[in-house]
Design an enzyme around this catalytic site. Structure first.
Site, PDB file in Angstrom:
ATOM      1  CE1 TYR A 158      -4.216   1.293  -0.141  1.00  0.00           C
ATOM      2  CE2 TYR A 158      -3.771   2.375   1.948  1.00  0.00           C
ATOM      3  CZ  TYR A 158      -4.576   2.186   0.851  1.00  0.00           C
ATOM      4  OH  TYR A 158      -5.759   2.888   0.745  1.00  0.00           O
ATOM      5  CE  LYS A 165      -7.601   5.832   1.088  1.00  0.00           C
ATOM      6  NZ  LYS A 165      -8.844   6.489   0.595  1.00  0.00           N
TER       7      LYS A 165
END
Length: 259
Positions: A158, A165
């Site tokens: 990720y 995020k």
């Protein structure tokens, strides 16, 4: 029978396929009585095609959240269509390929900056562009709901979407602080991994998603975005009147498991 969004006007970003959380949020919102308007970038025609699968027609507006001209004209375009807004769904995230897939230590800042701008700062940009559309006065207000992927942890593959995020989650809290006086709530849904277009853009995504097969206390179906869509619709409704700055996990409970 009335729905929990009866009479509400909702703007939803990020409807790219009918397997996306945003699409299911739009579908459920309409079924629960809302009028829905969609935004799309870079291919509004794709979203228009997907929108035909919704229960009711929905107008599509082109919106690049990094384009100041697009943001400046948004309120007028939405006002022409709906008159105002009671809710906004932020379902926008992007990182260049060199910011994903195990390249964390070598990603240049230009790519990190793009990920942060599109995925985190855009929550504030979108909210401010829509702010003039929210009703003011006693008992008025509205809801902004974004989508995150639990930024408490470092996930396989990720990479810089993780810090992006985390920035999104912090941005939501600060917006909750500053918009509370307008009675506008700002919350996030933290969904488990789904087989979406965003997921397919992450190299090695299956390695990340496999964690749910081993640690999630509830069975998690990567092909079913409806639970997350229901979470979004619930937060748009008046059933969370004093909940803001919150992250609601719709992930089968994995976030609560140590091992």
């Amino acid at each position: 029978m009335s729905g929990i969004l009866d009479g509400k006007r909702i703007l939803i970003t990020g409807v790219l396929t009918d397997s996306s959380i945003a699409f299911h949020a739009a579908k459920l919102a309409q079924e629960q009585g809302a009028e829905v308007i969609l935004t799309a970038f870079p291919r509004p025609t794709l979203t228009e095609r997907i929108a035909r699968k919704l229960p009711k027609p929905a107008k599509v507006i082109e919106l690049d959240v990094t384009n100041e001209e697009h943001l400046a004209r948004l309120a007028d375009l939405v006002r022409e269509e709906l008159g105002g807004l009671d809710g906004v769904v932020h379902s926008i995230g992007f990182a260049p390929q060199d910011a994903l897939g195990g390249n964390f230590l070598n990603t240049p800042f230009a790519s990190v900056a793009t990920a942060m701008h599109v995925s985190a700062f855009s929550l504030k940009s979108l909210a401010m562009a829509c702010l003039p559309l929210f009703p003011e006065g006693e008992g008025q207000g509205g809801a902004i709901v974004g989508l995150t992927f639990d930024a408490q942890f470092a996930w396989p593959q990720y990479d810089w979407m993780g810090p992006a995020k985390a920035a999104l989650e912090a941005t939501s809290r600060y917006m909750a602080r500053d918009l509370g006086k307008r009675n506008i709530r700002c919350n996030l849904v933290s969904a488990g991994p789904l087989s979406s277009m965003a997921a397919k853009s992450i190299p090695g995504f299956s390695e990340l998603a496999d964690v749910w097969n081993h640690r999630s206390p509830m069975e998690w179906n990567m092909a079913d975005p409806e639970p997350a869509g229901k979470g979004v619709v619930a937060l748009l409704s008046d059933w969370f009147p004093k909940t803001t700055g919150e992250i609601v996990h719709v992930d089968g409970g994995l976030h609560a498991m140590g091992a």
